[in-house]
Design a protein around this motif. Structure first.
Motif, PDB file in Angstrom:
ATOM      1  N   ALA A  49       0.823  -1.215   0.000  1.00  0.00           N
ATOM      2  CA  ALA A  49       0.000   0.000   0.000  1.00  0.00           C
ATOM      3  C   ALA A  49       0.855   1.262   0.000  1.00  0.00           C
ATOM      4  O   ALA A  49       0.329   2.365   0.035  1.00  0.00           O
ATOM      5  CB  ALA A  49      -0.913   0.003   1.226  1.00  0.00           C
ATOM      6  N   PHE A  50       2.150   1.115  -0.045  1.00  0.00           N
ATOM      7  CA  PHE A  50       3.063   2.258   0.016  1.00  0.00           C
ATOM      8  C   PHE A  50       4.163   2.108  -1.008  1.00  0.00           C
ATOM      9  O   PHE A  50       4.360   1.043  -1.591  1.00  0.00           O
ATOM     10  CB  PHE A  50       3.665   2.376   1.423  1.00  0.00           C
ATOM     11  CG  PHE A  50       4.350   1.118   1.888  1.00  0.00           C
ATOM     12  CD1 PHE A  50       5.669   0.867   1.582  1.00  0.00           C
ATOM     13  CD2 PHE A  50       3.655   0.175   2.622  1.00  0.00           C
ATOM     14  CE1 PHE A  50       6.298  -0.299   1.994  1.00  0.00           C
ATOM     15  CE2 PHE A  50       4.267  -0.992   3.056  1.00  0.00           C
ATOM     16  CZ  PHE A  50       5.595  -1.228   2.738  1.00  0.00           C
ATOM     17  N   ARG A  51       4.878   3.203  -1.204  1.00  0.00           N
ATOM     18  CA  ARG A  51       6.062   3.219  -2.070  1.00  0.00           C
ATOM     19  C   ARG A  51       6.930   4.399  -1.667  1.00  0.00           C
ATOM     20  O   ARG A  51       6.523   5.223  -0.862  1.00  0.00           O
ATOM     21  CB  ARG A  51       5.688   3.237  -3.543  1.00  0.00           C
ATOM     22  CG  ARG A  51       4.899   4.404  -4.034  1.00  0.00           C
ATOM     23  CD  ARG A  51       4.577   4.328  -5.522  1.00  0.00           C
ATOM     24  NE  ARG A  51       5.749   4.619  -6.342  1.00  0.00           N
ATOM     25  CZ  ARG A  51       6.436   3.722  -7.047  1.00  0.00           C
ATOM     26  NH1 ARG A  51       6.081   2.477  -7.067  1.00  0.00           N
ATOM     27  NH2 ARG A  51       7.480   4.067  -7.759  1.00  0.00           N
ATOM     28  N   ILE A  52       8.115   4.481  -2.227  1.00  0.00           N
ATOM     29  CA  ILE A  52       9.035   5.584  -1.957  1.00  0.00           C
ATOM     30  C   ILE A  52       8.896   6.576  -3.103  1.00  0.00           C
ATOM     31  O   ILE A  52       9.043   6.214  -4.262  1.00  0.00           O
ATOM     32  CB  ILE A  52      10.484   5.069  -1.826  1.00  0.00           C
ATOM     33  CG1 ILE A  52      10.575   4.049  -0.695  1.00  0.00           C
ATOM     34  CG2 ILE A  52      11.436   6.241  -1.603  1.00  0.00           C
ATOM     35  CD1 ILE A  52      11.856   3.237  -0.673  1.00  0.00           C
ATOM     36  N   GLU A  53       8.593   7.819  -2.750  1.00  0.00           N
ATOM     37  CA  GLU A  53       8.359   8.864  -3.750  1.00  0.00           C
ATOM     38  C   GLU A  53       9.327  10.019  -3.552  1.00  0.00           C
ATOM     39  O   GLU A  53       9.709  10.332  -2.424  1.00  0.00           O
ATOM     40  CB  GLU A  53       6.932   9.397  -3.635  1.00  0.00           C
ATOM     41  CG  GLU A  53       5.852   8.391  -3.958  1.00  0.00           C
ATOM     42  CD  GLU A  53       5.734   8.085  -5.437  1.00  0.00           C
ATOM     43  OE1 GLU A  53       6.275   8.852  -6.263  1.00  0.00           O
ATOM     44  OE2 GLU A  53       5.097   7.081  -5.757  1.00  0.00           O
ATOM     45  N   GLU A  54       9.677  10.673  -4.662  1.00  0.00           N
ATOM     46  CA  GLU A  54      10.498  11.877  -4.592  1.00  0.00           C
ATOM     47  C   GLU A  54       9.584  13.059  -4.309  1.00  0.00           C
ATOM     48  O   GLU A  54       8.608  13.290  -5.025  1.00  0.00           O
ATOM     49  CB  GLU A  54      11.268  12.088  -5.890  1.00  0.00           C
ATOM     50  CG  GLU A  54      12.307  13.172  -5.773  1.00  0.00           C
ATOM     51  CD  GLU A  54      13.306  13.165  -6.904  1.00  0.00           C
ATOM     52  OE1 GLU A  54      14.275  13.937  -6.814  1.00  0.00           O
ATOM     53  OE2 GLU A  54      13.123  12.405  -7.872  1.00  0.00           O
ATOM     54  N   VAL A  55       9.900  13.781  -3.244  1.00  0.00           N
ATOM     55  CA  VAL A  55       9.085  14.900  -2.793  1.00  0.00           C
ATOM     56  C   VAL A  55      10.011  16.042  -2.391  1.00  0.00           C
ATOM     57  O   VAL A  55      10.844  15.876  -1.501  1.00  0.00           O
ATOM     58  CB  VAL A  55       8.213  14.505  -1.575  1.00  0.00           C
ATOM     59  CG1 VAL A  55       7.411  15.682  -1.072  1.00  0.00           C
ATOM     60  CG2 VAL A  55       7.319  13.339  -1.896  1.00  0.00           C
ATOM     61  N   GLY A  56       9.878  17.177  -3.038  1.00  0.00           N
ATOM     62  CA  GLY A  56      10.644  18.348  -2.648  1.00  0.00           C
ATOM     63  C   GLY A  56      12.152  18.154  -2.628  1.00  0.00           C
ATOM     64  O   GLY A  56      12.817  18.634  -1.728  1.00  0.00           O
ATOM     65  N   GLY A  57      12.692  17.428  -3.575  1.00  0.00           N
ATOM     66  CA  GLY A  57      14.133  17.238  -3.658  1.00  0.00           C
ATOM     67  C   GLY A  57      14.668  16.101  -2.809  1.00  0.00           C
ATOM     68  O   GLY A  57      15.868  15.879  -2.746  1.00  0.00           O
TER      69      GLY A  57
END
Length: 80
Positions: A49-57
């Motif tokens: 239900a989750f993953r690693i995302e790029e957010v704000g650098g």
């Protein structure tokens, strides 16, 4: 990979790949980015239900958007 996952799991903010590499004891930011990609591939393969995302650098471990309606029931989950 487990060190990267552990660091991202407990982090309260997005981490750059450079910082992630330092905290997880990796060779460099390139290795961190490679391990993030592999983790996301595993998460997708087993249907997490989750993953690693790029957010704000930086990178954060986040739940997938389709689970937001259920997670908002907790009351402290921010809007999208």
């Amino acid at each position: 990979m487990m060190r990267v996952e552990g660091v991202l799991f407990i982090s309260r903010e997005a981490l750059t790949t450079r910082r992630l590499a330092q905290l997880a004891g990796l060779a460099d930011a390139t290795e961190a980015r490679t391990l993030i990609r592999r983790l996301n591939e595993r998460y997708e393969k087993v249907g997490r239900a989750f993953r690693i995302e790029e957010v704000g650098g930086g990178f954060e471990m986040l739940t997938k958007p389709q689970f937001a309606p259920w997670l908002r029931r907790l009351g402290h989950v921010p809007q999208e």
